[in-house]
Design a protein around this motif. Structure first.
Motif, PDB file in Angstrom:
ATOM      1  N   THR A   1       0.848  -1.187   0.000  1.00  0.00           N
ATOM      2  CA  THR A   1       0.000   0.000   0.000  1.00  0.00           C
ATOM      3  C   THR A   1       0.885   1.239   0.000  1.00  0.00           C
ATOM      4  O   THR A   1       2.103   1.142   0.066  1.00  0.00           O
TER       5      THR A   1
ATOM      6  N   HIS B   1       3.014   0.580 -11.795  1.00  0.00           N
ATOM      7  CA  HIS B   1       2.517   1.870 -11.317  1.00  0.00           C
ATOM      8  C   HIS B   1       3.377   2.986 -11.890  1.00  0.00           C
ATOM      9  O   HIS B   1       4.498   3.214 -11.452  1.00  0.00           O
TER      10      HIS B   1
ATOM     11  N   GLU C   1      -8.193  -6.862  -4.295  1.00  0.00           N
ATOM     12  CA  GLU C   1      -6.971  -6.452  -4.995  1.00  0.00           C
ATOM     13  C   GLU C   1      -6.874  -7.116  -6.374  1.00  0.00           C
ATOM     14  O   GLU C   1      -5.898  -7.805  -6.669  1.00  0.00           O
TER      15      GLU C   1
ATOM     16  N   ARG D   1      -3.666  -6.425  -9.127  1.00  0.00           N
ATOM     17  CA  ARG D   1      -2.276  -6.541  -8.719  1.00  0.00           C
ATOM     18  C   ARG D   1      -1.410  -7.115  -9.818  1.00  0.00           C
ATOM     19  O   ARG D   1      -1.644  -8.214 -10.282  1.00  0.00           O
TER      20      ARG D   1
ATOM     21  N   SER E   1      -9.534  -2.583  -2.572  1.00  0.00           N
ATOM     22  CA  SER E   1      -8.276  -2.266  -3.235  1.00  0.00           C
ATOM     23  C   SER E   1      -7.457  -1.271  -2.431  1.00  0.00           C
ATOM     24  O   SER E   1      -7.995  -0.369  -1.795  1.00  0.00           O
TER      25      SER E   1
ATOM     26  N   ASP F   1      -5.158   0.347  -4.027  1.00  0.00           N
ATOM     27  CA  ASP F   1      -4.762   1.290  -5.067  1.00  0.00           C
ATOM     28  C   ASP F   1      -5.800   2.428  -5.046  1.00  0.00           C
ATOM     29  O   ASP F   1      -6.889   2.307  -5.603  1.00  0.00           O
TER      30      ASP F   1
ATOM     31  N   GLU G   1      -7.520   3.720  -8.104  1.00  0.00           N
ATOM     32  CA  GLU G   1      -8.432   2.706  -8.632  1.00  0.00           C
ATOM     33  C   GLU G   1      -9.764   2.699  -7.878  1.00  0.00           C
ATOM     34  O   GLU G   1     -10.836   2.714  -8.497  1.00  0.00           O
TER      35      GLU G   1
END
Ligand SMILES: Nc1ncnc2c1ncn2[C@@H]1O[C@H](COP(=O)(O)OP(=O)(O)OP(=O)(O)O)[C@@H](O)[C@H]1O
Ligand SMILES: [Mg+2]
Lengths: 480, 319
Positions: A158, A185, A405, A408, A436, A438, A441
């Motif tokens: 994270t 990323h 998630e 990933r 998530s 992210d 996202e």
């Protein structure tokens, strides 16, 4: 030059994973490897590390250069403790006997360095996947190598942990270590990269300097531009399909309530350890809970019974693809067909043709890069394996799909394809719960966001909220 | 676009390289036909088939177990017990032959269900549960038989006889069970579930597969196949012996493993197991033909098992 690879070519049965790739690492730089799922990044890493020998080409290391690699797939031994894993194969000894006290102390020090606060005696299998990743990183750091290769370490981390890792990497760079960094990323690349080598279909298609734009990176990587990263198409929500009411398990989560309506995507955000995975696993019947109830379309779902949950119309894409998502010994086709195996069987006989057709359709929709449905799933690249885990549940078309998630290790282009399939599900009146870490996202794809902290629901935010607002709730403390 | 979902070509060479056991069997057959002239005679080949049949049927049952990540050490004892129950029901209890046969088969299924229940609901390691059954079933065989051989009913003896001079029934039974095994493994829900459970039980459970019930099915099948093998063995001698099939579980496991299955689960096929059983039978027969002493035979067979698995492991590693 610490390390230099020339004209590397490597084929596996039927696939050319690398085709004449040049790659080098200088002291004191972060050299990023970028490319779609299956582009050949991990294969290149394995060639550099000597795991694979190339069909053609050479790898040269300057004298005395040590190499440490954090592979994409975790290599920890689940049953052993954190300390034992950190010192695997090189435990501190006294009179030939493992010196446990010294090992524990050393482990503490290594864990501090990566900011992981777990007891070194904990078995690795009892850690979350992000914590396991940090252990893996700690182990690699202790090797004091001149070249450190990190294959998608941040996929399971994270924000806070990623920040910590990038700081450590910047530190090492300052000390003259050469780093190879793989990530999907793009923001991380902008923060840390000195150079970016882009691979496409096993070929090096360009080297970008520090500060290259995200747009440029995507263009080189997928050969086209992506107009919308989070193409969520909202619609009016219908009846409540999933209702979680007062779910409690001592020590894990407390009085958790939320609901998801037909046509909705509800995000679940929170820090690692906030209890998000625990809650969805309990709701899906994987683990027990002490009190509370779960309903799908108004019908109660029995406790601790995955089969019943599936029959009721729930589905769960778990966070740990290797441990819980895939049958690595089976083929791509068999994995894609696992959930629908039962419901499509007639008189105990498997619908072989139908299963294959559906699997083929899903593999194509998700653009799984594979030589065929009969390829062992273990041979796929990490991101493509992840697509298979998602695909098997999309095929089952449950009323409520819980995604833990889901993206990933999935590349930017493929993420959009997954989001489009989520759109298609909600358009067809299904409900999606998106867990998530992210943040872009969750914010980009959810119609509402439930934020959890310390095993409780800290609050709910509407679509289009900001990362700051989510974080403010996520770090909230509760009176004991 | 990078996505390709095509199909793979499989050549004969690949098939052989992919199946070390088959290549090994061919080498063995060629070597023996050269060194032992009687080996290739029809009568001898039929003998090999009959010798392979008992172990093969046991091993087919063990294939289900091993594919699903378990182990069944009790099959030899269960075979003996089932045959004994069959023989006793007819000879001592006076039941009609076919009923006695059914009772014998049922005994195998029940023993298998007990194994399965201990493993899936009792959460005992398969090794322990079936080791216990190995002892219990053997003990029960001795109890039922009072320690002496019992004559089998005609239906059972028929299973050990020759249909025509060139068609031994055990060979037929072996082929039928080979077909059943292949069918179960590739076409049925239970069979496909076995691969998933053996490969990753947690992933199978999270995909909605009823892993515990499927394990019951697995061990029940293994028990049933053991019972059939026991009948074949007893039928050949027209008598069920209290010490029949001692140690056969090891041959069964060896056949499965030589056939390319993995003891850690998720991998294994009916053809492999058939080849594995044939390798063992051909080897024993060949060693007999060359008049190697039975003592040395054990040494050779042990070495071959180790070699087969070693080669297989090496082959997998170099890919
Ligand atoms: N052991 C193997 N056997 C067969 N094919 C393989 C094997 N390892 C990799 N491949 C294939 O080589 C290609 C490149 O895989 P690689 O793992 O290097 O991709 P990657 O760039 O790391 O992707 P990801 O972003 O998904 O991790 C893929 O098509 C993959 O299926
Ligand atoms: Mg990779």
């Amino acid at each position: 030059m610490l390390l230099s690879a020339r004209n590397i070519t490597k084929s596996f049965t039927g696939v050319k994973a690398l085709d004449g790739v040049d790659f080098d690492v200088r002291p004191g730089e972060v050299h990023v490897l970028l490319g779609e799922n299956g582009a050949g990044k991990s294969t290149l890493v394995k060639v550099l590390a000597g795991v694979h020998s190339p069909d053609r080409g050479t790898v040269e290391r300057s004298a005395g250069t040590r190499l440490a690699v954090i592979h994409q797939e975790l290599t920890l031994v689940p049953r052993l403790s954190v300390a034992e894993n950190l010192y695997l194969g090189r435990p501190p000894r006294r009179f030939g006997i493992v010196d446990k006290a010294r090992m524990r102390q050393g482990a503490k020090r290594l864990l501090d360095r990566v900011g992981l606060s777990v007891d070194p005696d904990t078995a690795v299998e009892d850690l979350g996947i992000a914590q396991q990743q940090m252990v893996e990183i700690a182990r690699a750091l202790d090797l004091d190598a001149q070249v450190l290769v990190l294959d998608e370490p941040t996929a399971v981390l994270t924000g806070t942990e990623t920040d910590r890792l990038l700081d450590i990497m910047a530190d090492l760079r300052g000390q003259g270590v050469g780093l190879v960094f793989i990530t999907h990323h793009l923001d991380e690349i902008r923060r840390i990269a000195d150079r970016v080598t882009v691979l496409r279909d096993g070929r090096s298609v360009g080297v970008l300097p520090r500060g290259a734009s995200v747009r440029r990176m995507i263009e080189l990587m997928v050969g086209r531009t992506i107009s919308e990263q989070y193409p969520r198409r909202r619609q009016d929500p219908g009846e409540v399909l999933l209702k979680v009411d007062g779910l409690t398990r001592d020590g894990a989560f407390h009085d958790v309530s939320f609901h998801v309506r037909a046509g909705e995507v509800v995000g679940v955000a929170g820090l690692v350890g906030a209890g998000r995975t625990e809650v969805v696993r309990a709701a899906f019947g994987v683990d027990r809970y002490d009190s509370g109830r779960v309903e799908v379309a108004g019908e109660p779902v029995p406790r601790h019974d995955v089969r019943a949950a599936v029959r009721a119309g729930l589905g769960l894409v778990p966070e740990d693809r290797k441990g819980q998502g895939l049958v690595l010994t089976s083929t791509v086709g068999d994995n894609l067909g696992l959930v629908t195996l039962r419901s499509t069987a007639r008189a105990g006989l498997v619908d072989r043709r139908g299963q294959r057709e559906r699997a083929r359709g899903m593999a194509e929709a998700l653009r799984v890069k594979t030589s065929g449905l009969d390829q062992p799933v273990r041979e796929l690249s990490g991101g493509n394996q992840q697509k298979v885990v998602i695909g098997k549940w999309l095929l089952a078309d449950p009323k409520v799909l819980v995604l833990d998630e889901p993206t990933r290790g999935v590349d930017v282009g493929a993420k959009v394809e997954i989001y489009e399939l989520v759109n298609r599900m909600t358009a067809a009146g299904r409900a999606v719960l998106l867990v998530s870490s992210d943040l872009p996202e969750v914010i980009g794809m959810s119609d509402r966001i439930v934020v959890m902290a310390h095993g409780r629901v800290a609050g709910e935010l509407p679509a289009g909220t900001t990362q700051d607002k989510v974080m403010a709730l996520a770090v909230q403390e509760f009176p004991a | 676009m990078s996505s390709t979902v095509g199909s793979r070509r499989v050549s004969v060479r690949e098939a052989l390289a992919d199946n070390g056991a088959l290549a090994g069997l061919l080498v063995l057959v060629v070597a023996l036909s050269v060194s032992a002239p009687t080996f290739l005679s029809t009568q001898n080949l039929l003998n090999v088939g009959v010798q392979a049949a008992v172990v093969a049927v046991l091993a087919f049952g063990s294939t289900f177990v091993i594919v699903s990540g378990g182990i069944d050490l009790s099959v030899g004892s269960v075979a003996a017990l089932s045959a004994m129950v069959g023989a006793w029901s007819s000879a001592e209890a006076g039941l009609p032959g076919p009923v006695a046969l059914l009772l014998g088969l049922l005994t195998g299924v029940v023993a298998g269900l007990v194994n399965g229940a201990l493993v899936s609901y009792g959460r005992l390691p398969a090794f322990i549960a079936t080791l216990a059954m190995l002892s219990v079933a053997r003990g029960l065989t001795l109890v039922v038989s009072q320690g002496s051989p019992t004559t089998t009913p005609d239906v059972v003896s028929f299973l050990g006889s020759d249909l025509t001079p060139y068609l031994p029934v055990p060979l037929l039974v072996m082929l039928v069970f080979f077909g059943i095994t292949g069918f179960v493994l590739s076409r049925t829900y239970s069979g496909r579930a076995m691969y998933a459970i053996g490969g990753n039980e947690e992933a199978a459970r999270l995909s909605g597969i009823d892993t515990r019930r499927q394990k019951l099915v697995v061990y029940a099948l293994s028990g049933l196949f053991a019972a059939v093998a026991g009948m074949l063995l007893a039928g050949r001698l027209s008598s069920a012996g209290p010490q029949a099939a001692v140690g056969y579980e090891l041959d069964a496991i060896a056949a499965v493993v030589i056939g390319g299955a993995s003891l850690s689960g998720g991998v294994g096929r009916a053809t492999g197991t058939l080849v594995g059983a044939l390798v063992l039978a051909v080897l024993r027969n060949g060693l007999n033909q060359m008049q190697v002493s039975p003592f040395w035979q054990q040494v050779v067979i042990g070495a071959v098992i180790a070699l087969a698995v070693l080669l297989d492991t090496l082959r997998r590693r170099t890919r």
